[in-house]
Design an enzyme around this catalytic site. Sequence first.
Site, PDB file in Angstrom:
ATOM      1  N   LYS A   1       4.836  -7.548  -7.352  1.00 18.12           N
ATOM      2  CA  LYS A   1       4.571  -6.344  -8.134  1.00 18.12           C
ATOM      3  C   LYS A   1       3.581  -6.638  -9.251  1.00 18.12           C
ATOM      4  O   LYS A   1       3.604  -7.705  -9.854  1.00 18.12           O
ATOM      5  CB  LYS A   1       5.879  -5.817  -8.733  1.00 18.12           C
ATOM      6  CG  LYS A   1       6.808  -5.157  -7.719  1.00 18.12           C
ATOM      7  CD  LYS A   1       7.993  -4.529  -8.412  1.00 18.12           C
ATOM      8  CE  LYS A   1       8.869  -3.772  -7.425  1.00 18.12           C
ATOM      9  NZ  LYS A   1      10.034  -3.145  -8.103  1.00 18.12           N
TER      10      LYS A   1
ATOM     11  N   ARG B   1      10.363  -9.146  -1.076  1.00 20.99           N
ATOM     12  CA  ARG B   1      10.441  -7.714  -0.821  1.00 20.99           C
ATOM     13  C   ARG B   1       9.737  -7.413   0.500  1.00 20.99           C
ATOM     14  O   ARG B   1       8.823  -8.131   0.910  1.00 20.99           O
ATOM     15  CB  ARG B   1       9.786  -6.922  -1.958  1.00 20.99           C
ATOM     16  CG  ARG B   1      10.390  -7.191  -3.338  1.00 20.99           C
ATOM     17  CD  ARG B   1       9.601  -6.492  -4.419  1.00 20.99           C
ATOM     18  NE  ARG B   1      10.151  -6.713  -5.755  1.00 20.99           N
ATOM     19  CZ  ARG B   1       9.787  -7.686  -6.582  1.00 20.99           C
ATOM     20  NH1 ARG B   1       8.829  -8.539  -6.214  1.00 20.99           N
ATOM     21  NH2 ARG B   1      10.342  -7.806  -7.774  1.00 20.99           N
TER      22      ARG B   1
ATOM     23  N   HIS C   1      16.154  -4.928   1.878  1.00 21.50           N
ATOM     24  CA  HIS C   1      16.646  -5.209   0.535  1.00 21.50           C
ATOM     25  C   HIS C   1      18.040  -5.825   0.584  1.00 21.50           C
ATOM     26  O   HIS C   1      18.412  -6.594  -0.297  1.00 21.50           O
ATOM     27  CB  HIS C   1      16.642  -3.941  -0.310  1.00 21.50           C
ATOM     28  CG  HIS C   1      16.187  -4.177  -1.715  1.00 21.50           C
ATOM     29  ND1 HIS C   1      14.940  -4.697  -2.011  1.00 21.50           N
ATOM     30  CD2 HIS C   1      16.820  -3.998  -2.914  1.00 21.50           C
ATOM     31  CE1 HIS C   1      14.823  -4.810  -3.334  1.00 21.50           C
ATOM     32  NE2 HIS C   1      15.939  -4.402  -3.890  1.00 21.50           N
TER      33      HIS C   1
ATOM     34  N   HIS D   1      11.380 -11.479 -10.377  1.00 21.04           N
ATOM     35  CA  HIS D   1      11.778 -10.491 -11.369  1.00 21.04           C
ATOM     36  C   HIS D   1      11.063 -10.769 -12.681  1.00 21.04           C
ATOM     37  O   HIS D   1      11.035 -11.907 -13.161  1.00 21.04           O
ATOM     38  CB  HIS D   1      13.296 -10.559 -11.617  1.00 21.04           C
ATOM     39  CG  HIS D   1      14.098  -9.926 -10.539  1.00 21.04           C
ATOM     40  ND1 HIS D   1      15.436 -10.227 -10.302  1.00 21.04           N
ATOM     41  CD2 HIS D   1      13.779  -8.992  -9.595  1.00 21.04           C
ATOM     42  CE1 HIS D   1      15.887  -9.517  -9.300  1.00 21.04           C
ATOM     43  NE2 HIS D   1      14.906  -8.762  -8.850  1.00 21.04           N
TER      44      HIS D   1
ATOM     45  N   ARG E   1      17.452  -9.415   0.957  1.00 20.38           N
ATOM     46  CA  ARG E   1      17.020  -9.968  -0.341  1.00 20.38           C
ATOM     47  C   ARG E   1      18.220 -10.169  -1.270  1.00 20.38           C
ATOM     48  O   ARG E   1      18.361 -11.212  -1.899  1.00 20.38           O
ATOM     49  CB  ARG E   1      15.997  -9.012  -0.958  1.00 20.38           C
ATOM     50  CG  ARG E   1      15.480  -9.391  -2.343  1.00 20.38           C
ATOM     51  CD  ARG E   1      14.342  -8.435  -2.690  1.00 20.38           C
ATOM     52  NE  ARG E   1      14.029  -8.385  -4.107  1.00 20.38           N
ATOM     53  CZ  ARG E   1      13.194  -9.231  -4.725  1.00 20.38           C
ATOM     54  NH1 ARG E   1      12.623 -10.202  -4.049  1.00 20.38           N
ATOM     55  NH2 ARG E   1      12.938  -9.096  -6.009  1.00 20.38           N
TER      56      ARG E   1
ATOM     57  N   TYR F   1      23.242 -10.053  -9.891  1.00 22.98           N
ATOM     58  CA  TYR F   1      23.754 -10.906  -8.820  1.00 22.98           C
ATOM     59  C   TYR F   1      24.903 -11.782  -9.284  1.00 22.98           C
ATOM     60  O   TYR F   1      25.723 -12.212  -8.484  1.00 22.98           O
ATOM     61  CB  TYR F   1      22.612 -11.765  -8.247  1.00 22.98           C
ATOM     62  CG  TYR F   1      21.553 -10.929  -7.594  1.00 22.98           C
ATOM     63  CD1 TYR F   1      21.770 -10.345  -6.360  1.00 22.98           C
ATOM     64  CD2 TYR F   1      20.339 -10.684  -8.229  1.00 22.98           C
ATOM     65  CE1 TYR F   1      20.809  -9.555  -5.759  1.00 22.98           C
ATOM     66  CE2 TYR F   1      19.369  -9.887  -7.645  1.00 22.98           C
ATOM     67  CZ  TYR F   1      19.612  -9.328  -6.415  1.00 22.98           C
ATOM     68  OH  TYR F   1      18.664  -8.522  -5.835  1.00 22.98           O
TER      69      TYR F   1
END
Length: 304
Positions: free
Chosen positions: A182, A158, A250, A276, A253, A285
């Site tokens: 995150k 990210r 993004h 994730h 990514r 995806y």
Amino acid sequence: MVDSDPVRDTSDGVLSDFERYLRTELGRSPHTVRAYLADVRTLLDHLEATGEHGPAALDLSALRGWLGALHEAGAGRATLARRIAAARVFTSYLHRTGRLDSDPGVLLAGPRQHRALPTVLDETQAAEVCAAAGDDAESPLALRRRAVVEVLYGTGVRVAELCGLDLDDVDRERGTVRVLGKGGKERVVPVGRPALEAVDRWLDGGRPHWATPASGHALFLGARGGRLGVRTARRDVYESTGAVRRTGPHGLRHSAATHLLNGGADLRSVQEFLGHASLSSTQIYTHVSVERLTRVYNQAHPRA
């Protein structure tokens, strides 16, 4: 319910406590904290407008009334879903801290979201973007732009993760980058030789021109010597991709993840690569890859 504090149980007092909870206990990013606080503020304003005062008045009926008002005002599915998520965290917090006897947020149903397929570069476009970034110039700006684009596409990180990289996060021997993602979760992702070479060119010919004593260990710097900001990094990407197919960090990514799957990587590996928490976030995806496969099939198969 625990004994109340008239000061801390006002809307402003609760919001202040809730902000600390989001930052320290949940480890949410500054962007998420700002978004949640703004969403919860609209909820509390709605309560005030309907004659209720303070978070203690929150129940399922009040939450549904708030969402109904948002819908009538034209809020879309994505906006409603985001505000429901913020409300659920907020009501859970209120229940945990004794301000509510029960948590009405768990009963709150949200709109089913239609997840749009991400726009991605194809492999040829990605190669062209990486080649065009920096345009072979040797200025600090050009060297940084090339390195930013190569690292974003080469690692799938990210943009905020890229801006948070320090010098010692890059392990050239192992060909990896240590990333703080995150929720403060750390992961190690592989990085290719083109990205490492672009980083080295930036470190040799770009970073020294902008570095100051205040730069610390930041890998990427702005022109004034501070750590590269997310907005500036986005501008680097948009400037670099404009001539091929304009996209942001993004988009790079998304492209990295899709190209991994197209090349035979399994979904679990791509999940770890992207950081994730849930496999469902990665599964989108597969739809991108199937969509591309379907286009190729329709164009090439005699029985299509």
